[in-house]
Design a protein around this motif. Structure first.
Motif, short mmCIF file in Angstrom:
data_model
loop_
_atom_site.label_atom_id
_atom_site.label_comp_id
_atom_site.label_asym_id
_atom_site.label_seq_id
_atom_site.Cartn_x
_atom_site.Cartn_y
_atom_site.Cartn_z
N CYS A 272 -64.42 3.79 24.43
CA CYS A 272 -65.54 3.15 24.85
C CYS A 272 -65.95 3.54 27.07
O CYS A 272 -64.97 3.04 27.45
N LYS A 273 -66.40 3.99 27.39
CA LYS A 273 -66.62 3.77 28.57
C LYS A 273 -67.84 2.26 29.07
O LYS A 273 -68.36 1.84 28.53
N CYS B 61 -62.46 -0.59 17.27
CA CYS B 61 -61.67 0.94 17.47
C CYS B 61 -61.52 1.70 15.76
O CYS B 61 -62.15 2.77 16.14
N GLN B 62 -62.05 0.50 14.80
CA GLN B 62 -62.86 1.80 13.81
C GLN B 62 -64.46 1.58 14.28
O GLN B 62 -64.91 3.21 13.21
N PHE C 38 -60.07 -1.53 24.14
CA PHE C 38 -60.97 -2.16 23.61
C PHE C 38 -61.62 -3.83 24.14
O PHE C 38 -62.97 -4.40 23.65
N CYS C 39 -60.98 -4.45 25.15
CA CYS C 39 -61.25 -5.71 24.92
C CYS C 39 -61.11 -6.01 26.62
O CYS C 39 -60.54 -6.35 27.44
N ALA D 192 -60.03 -14.95 25.32
CA ALA D 192 -59.41 -13.76 25.91
C ALA D 192 -59.63 -12.37 25.15
O ALA D 192 -59.39 -12.15 26.84
N ASN D 193 -59.76 -11.93 24.08
CA ASN D 193 -59.11 -10.46 24.47
C ASN D 193 -61.28 -10.33 24.22
O ASN D 193 -61.67 -8.91 24.63
N LEU D 194 -62.20 -11.07 25.13
CA LEU D 194 -63.28 -10.28 25.96
C LEU D 194 -62.60 -9.90 27.26
O LEU D 194 -63.10 -8.95 28.24
N ARG D 195 -61.01 -9.99 27.59
CA ARG D 195 -60.77 -10.07 28.95
C ARG D 195 -59.57 -9.04 28.97
O ARG D 195 -59.06 -8.32 29.75
#
Length: 406
Positions: free
Chosen positions: A63-64, A165-166, A273-274, A340-343
């Motif tokens: 995704c962009k 990703c799914q 996607f993070c 952290a996985n939003l960064r």
């Protein structure tokens, strides 16, 4: 042709099965590698080079990063029974119930009778319990993209949940927007394989001489709203009694290896996607760190969800369910700072190269590496019995709240 077929690089595939399900000639087979992860293999004699497999790959076409959430919310289900049965704030249950009340269908990850994690389709509220709770394994999508497409074409409201990703793989697979599709993605730490989870179950069953038939990665009955609280139920082979198991060293080792990032699929370490530009209409996660930026949120210890409302469609659904939640708006910077996985993707540690080998060939080494020390076990049990002694637990919560405000 899909990139993985050319490069054979495990950083190029997330195992979502979109390529397999889009192929008009069934020229793609998903095969399990030595670690237990699924990868596509093209049957060249059947392939007609239509390039559809490449067009629906979420790793090839992520995704962009051109949008931000419409609103970000800390939320908690008002029903305490649902809240207790959920990993965080119980919001998935509300979303699923909303769809079911509108005669829709829900897709999500659930264990089957063999403790295999797969995506399932259901339109019966009695099955909702199977989909509740975090599951730290990669679920097998199976043929659910095809099933969801049929439901969408039939005009039914579809709620599809999964990892980013799914969800993005589903949207690429569909190749068009459907007004009756509603999706939720997760803030994902990464996914271990089912094979290593099955190895954990095998050792539990050998040591306990029983059969595991239920597993919870985060059981609030043990540690409240926390990470390290795995439990399971197993049936004793001799007495046939069902036993509740907590703080098992195998479960603890698995969770520690996961949380340290030692078991992820290789592509997870370069996950595209993070960030806050999400695939789902609504993103679901734990509102970690809420003690710091919203200390007045009620009943924090019961569990609080982080909600990212990403689209107008998600906003409409949220406005229809939000009367059943306790909620507070939060700043994007606070959400990003505490997730952290939003960064960024989970960093790949050096131990990743040996974790699966140890687990499959030298399991005692794997267990020794991650199992709790005696001091940790004592502390875990102390906290457990503290939580289950109302007077002491009340005092503990008061002291903790005072300390956090300092």
């Amino acid at each position: 042709m899909i990139r993985y077929q050319t490069t054979q690089s495990k950083y190029d595939c997330c195992g979502c099965r979109a390529c397999e399900q889009i192929c008009p000639k069934q020229a793609i087979e998903m095969k399990t590698d030595e670690e237990g992860f699924l990868y596509p293999h093209i049957i060249l004699g059947k392939c007609i080079n239509c390039e559809l497999c490449n067009k629906v790959c979420p790793i090839e076409h992520p995704c962009k990063p051109d949008s931000h959430p419409i609103q970000i919310i800390a939320a908690q289900h008002k029903d305490l029974a649902v809240l207790q049965a959920s990993s965080s704030g119980g919001i998935f249950s509300l979303l699923a119930e909303y769809v079911l009340k509108h005669k829709g269908v829900v897709y999500g990850a659930a264990f089957d009778e063999n403790m295999y994690l797969r995506h399932i389709r259901f339109d019966d509220e009695n099955k909702l319990e199977k989909l509740r709770g975090s599951k730290y394994i990669q679920s097998d999508i199976g043929k659910t993209y095809l099933q969801a497409k049929e439901d969408l074409k039939a005009g039914r409201l579809v709620y599809f949940t999964g990892t980013p990703c799914q969800i993005h793989g589903l949207k690429l697979f569909l190749r068009k927007n459907y007004d009756n599709l509603f999706t939720s993605d997760l803030i994902c730490h990464g996914t271990p394989s089912y094979k290593i989870f099955a190895k954990t179950l095998k050792h539990i069953e050998q040591e306990r001489r029983g059969k595991v038939f239920s597993y919870s990665f985060r059981d609030k009955n043990i540690g409240g709203w926390s990470c390290c609280s795995s439990s399971s139920f197993y049936k004793d082979n001799k007495s046939q009694k069902n036993n509740y198991l907590k703080y098992d060293r195998n479960m603890y080792a698995y969770f520690q290896a996961f949380i340290r990032g030692h078991l992820m699929r290789y592509v997870c370490y370069k996950c595209p996607f993070c960030h806050v530009h999400r695939s789902g209409d609504i993103t679901l996660a734990d509102c970690w760190g809420i003690y710091k930026f919203k200390p007045d949120f009620p009943n924090i210890t019961g569990g609080v969800s982080l909600i990212l409302v990403n689209t107008e469609k998600g906003n409409v659904v949220w406005n229809n369910i939000c009367t059943d939640v306790v909620q507070m708006p939060i700043e994007e910077k606070d959400a990003v700072a505490n997730n952290a996985n939003l960064r960024r993707p989970t960093p790949m540690p050096s131990e990743r190269e040996h974790s699966y080998v140890n687990a499959f060939i030298h399991y005692p080494q794997f267990l020794k590496r991650y199992q709790p020390k005696t001091k940790e076990i004592i502390m875990l049990y102390a906290k457990y019995y503290l939580r289950h002694t109302p007077v002491f637990y009340c005092l503990y919560r008061i002291v903790k709240r005072i300390c956090l405000k300092k």
